[in-house]
Each structure stands twice: as C-alpha cells, then as structure tokens.
Design a protein around this motif. Sequence first.
Motif, short mmCIF file in Angstrom:
data_model
loop_
_atom_site.label_atom_id
_atom_site.label_comp_id
_atom_site.label_asym_id
_atom_site.label_seq_id
_atom_site.Cartn_x
_atom_site.Cartn_y
_atom_site.Cartn_z
N HIS A 103 0.63 -1.31 0.01
CA HIS A 103 0.01 0.10 -0.19
C HIS A 103 0.83 1.23 -0.04
O HIS A 103 0.49 2.21 -0.57
CB HIS A 103 -0.87 0.06 1.21
N HIS A 107 1.44 4.41 -2.58
CA HIS A 107 1.48 6.04 -2.87
C HIS A 107 2.66 6.49 -3.53
O HIS A 107 2.51 7.58 -4.26
CB HIS A 107 1.30 6.29 -1.23
N CYS A 204 -6.37 8.95 2.69
CA CYS A 204 -6.35 7.54 2.62
C CYS A 204 -6.56 6.94 3.88
O CYS A 204 -6.54 7.18 4.98
CB CYS A 204 -4.92 7.07 2.21
N HIS A 208 -0.50 1.66 6.72
CA HIS A 208 0.84 1.83 5.94
C HIS A 208 1.91 1.86 6.76
O HIS A 208 1.84 1.68 7.91
CB HIS A 208 0.82 3.40 5.52
#
Length: 407
Positions: A103, A107, A204, A208
């Motif tokens: 993830h 980004h 989001c 992360h």
Amino acid sequence: MTERLFYRNAYLWEAGAKVERTERKGKNVRVLLDRTIFYPEGGGQPSDRGIIAGEGFRITVERVEGKDEIWHEGRLEGRLPEQGEPVRLILDAEWRYENMRQHTGQHILSAVFKDLHDAGTTGFQIFAEYNKIEIDYPGELTWETVLEVERRANEIVWSDLPVEVEVYDELPDELRQRLRKGLSDKVKPPIRIVSIPGVDVIPCGGTHVRSTREVGLIKVVRFYRKSRKLWRIEFVAGNRAIRYLNDILSDYWESLDEMPNKNRPLVERVRELREEMGELEDEKNALRRELWDWKARALLDDAEEINGIRVISYVEDAPMKDAQAFVVHLVDRNPGTIVLVAGENYVVFARNREVKGPSMKDLLEKVLSEVGGGGGGSEILARGGGFKAPPEEVLKVARRALGDYLG
Ligand SMILES: [Zn+2]
C-alpha cells in the motif's frame, strides 16, 4: 461503532476486545466487537486474516467488512461466543505487514507518475501475488518511461522518509491545495491525510508502514493499455517482490533447461525452435503430398469404369478430416473421377468438378435413407455420419446407388 485500533497503531498485531454480537452465516460465524485490529476490506487493500480466540472457542477470520460496525467472518471451532465476553485478537501479521508495504509502495509509485508525467491514479488493488494501479496516461507508455518512474520510486523508498498520518475534521486550504488528488465530497470527517514529506499528500483510509524504507523494493512487472486513456501497471513490493521474481526466475531456468541447447538467452533458443518447427512442417507437408500421390495412383489403378467415369471406392482408417483432405486432393487432380470413401462412422463423397454425374448431396441422401444417420453437402462434396452400419456395408450401398445414377 467499532473502535479502529489499526488507525492508532498499524503495527498492533495482537489486542484484547469484547464481543458485542454474533451471527451464524452458513457454516461460518460473524462477530461484531467493541474494538478491532482487523482492517476491513476497502480502498484497494484486502481485509485482514487471523484468529479471534476465547474460553472454549476459536474463530479463524477469513473476511472483515464494514465501516462503522466492523464484522469479522470466519470458521468457528467450539461454542458460539456470548455477548460481552472477552476475546483475544491475533492478526496474520505477515499478511497485514506485506499489505502495508504494498500500500505504501503504491502511494510512492502513484506520486512519481503524477510528479513526472502528470498521470493521476484512478484505481488500485492489492492481490495476494501482486498489485495493480490504473493511471490516466494519454500517450503511449513505454518500458523506458515506466523504468524511469520505478527508479525514482525506489530512490524515495531507500531515502528512509517518514510516512505520516494526520486526522482532520476540516482540511486547511493550504493542505487541500497540496493533495495529489482532489477530495471527493463523499469523504466525511474525520479525514485521514497520509503524507511523505516532499513526495506525496493524499487522503487515505488504509494502513501504511512508518518509513518508506520498509517498502523494501518497488518492481513494476507488467503494464498494458486498459482503455483509450487508462493504463494498468502491475507491480510488487516488499517480500512479495522477491517471491514474484523468484517464481519468474524458476520458470525461466526450467524453461531454458528444457531446451536442446541450454545457452542463454532463452529468447534466441525459442526463435531457433520456432524456425525448426516451420521447417519440419514444410517437410511433413511435402511427405504427405508424396504419400497422397502414391495412394491416388494405387486407387486409380483399381478404379471401376462406369460409362467413362472412373469410380474409386474404399474403406479408410484415418479420421474424417484427413480422409476429406485427401479425396478433395484426388478428385481435383484427376478429371473424370468420383470418390466414395467410408470410415469409422462416416462417409465422404467427392466428384471432379467437370464430371457430368449425380450431385454428391443427392447421392448421400439416397444412401442415408437406407443406412440412417445424417449429413449434407454440395454438388461436388458431401459428408455424412451417425449410422450404425459398418463402413464396408455403407460403401456397398453407396456403390450400388451410384451405379443406379450412372447406369
Ligand atoms: Zn494509503
């Protein structure tokens, strides 16, 4: 409302919670908790897996979903938990951590596509083996461009930059302007903003890693055009990158090992084989033509002459497709011939174009009316099958019927 502990600390692999409600769902059970470390499927990130354990029961969580109420679905061993009961939550930490790495890698990759090519990301999905993003890139995307983006993305990974999360009830204008992607009206506060200083600012709801370094490696493995403007990019990160590349490598080495010549590069060996196959195909066709010529000569020697027409009839062992190819070849090259061939449950009747004789279709109908089955065709070629009689018998009927026409 389930308290989302994964937002407070994405690295919380274990925690305690209380059962609020349970439901049976087929063979599975669904559990609502007062708080959870299980991420529910959303925003391209798959749901977490793990265990919910208590006194006398254990649930293997396979699916987690919901927004305000987060439901955990899985296989129950033991009794059904009761409302208010304490449970222990244990994540499949490897699965979750890899999802966090993929993830965060997304980004970074999306930010670089935007930065270098003004190409926005319109979709993202993590799968067990790889990830995909969809980017809005109007031109022709090339490996050169993609690898330049990948190189820059890995520079960011190895720069060990912090990945920061801040939550806002209302976004300051200054921050709103720095967003990689405009905020949809559908997003209701609190708004989570995930930033990598100097690289990316984006709202989001996923989980992360803390530092870009933890992504390990970003590798684009494939890309292709999805629609006129959209391109799909498949990439891998973290341990999944190693696993993916190892799979491809073992495929490569095994394939090379199958080659008669085992010297790299493999692509050269494949081209050699294809060329060889083409030559063998030509050789095979030449041999078949030669065989056909011999066979035709032998059959013509045995042909029966009826009113100036050479009638060839024989029983064939080969499949219908091959038999038909041969008889068409035969009648085309030999004026004044009609061929009747019968094989395992089929007949093919063919006539040279110039022969003043019966229609092959009519002849077939006449034969089928006696032996059963079905089929059809034209003036010069007809095929039938589905009868019970042996080829010799069908052939006898066909010869007699043709004799009646010609006689
Ligand atoms: Zn995210």
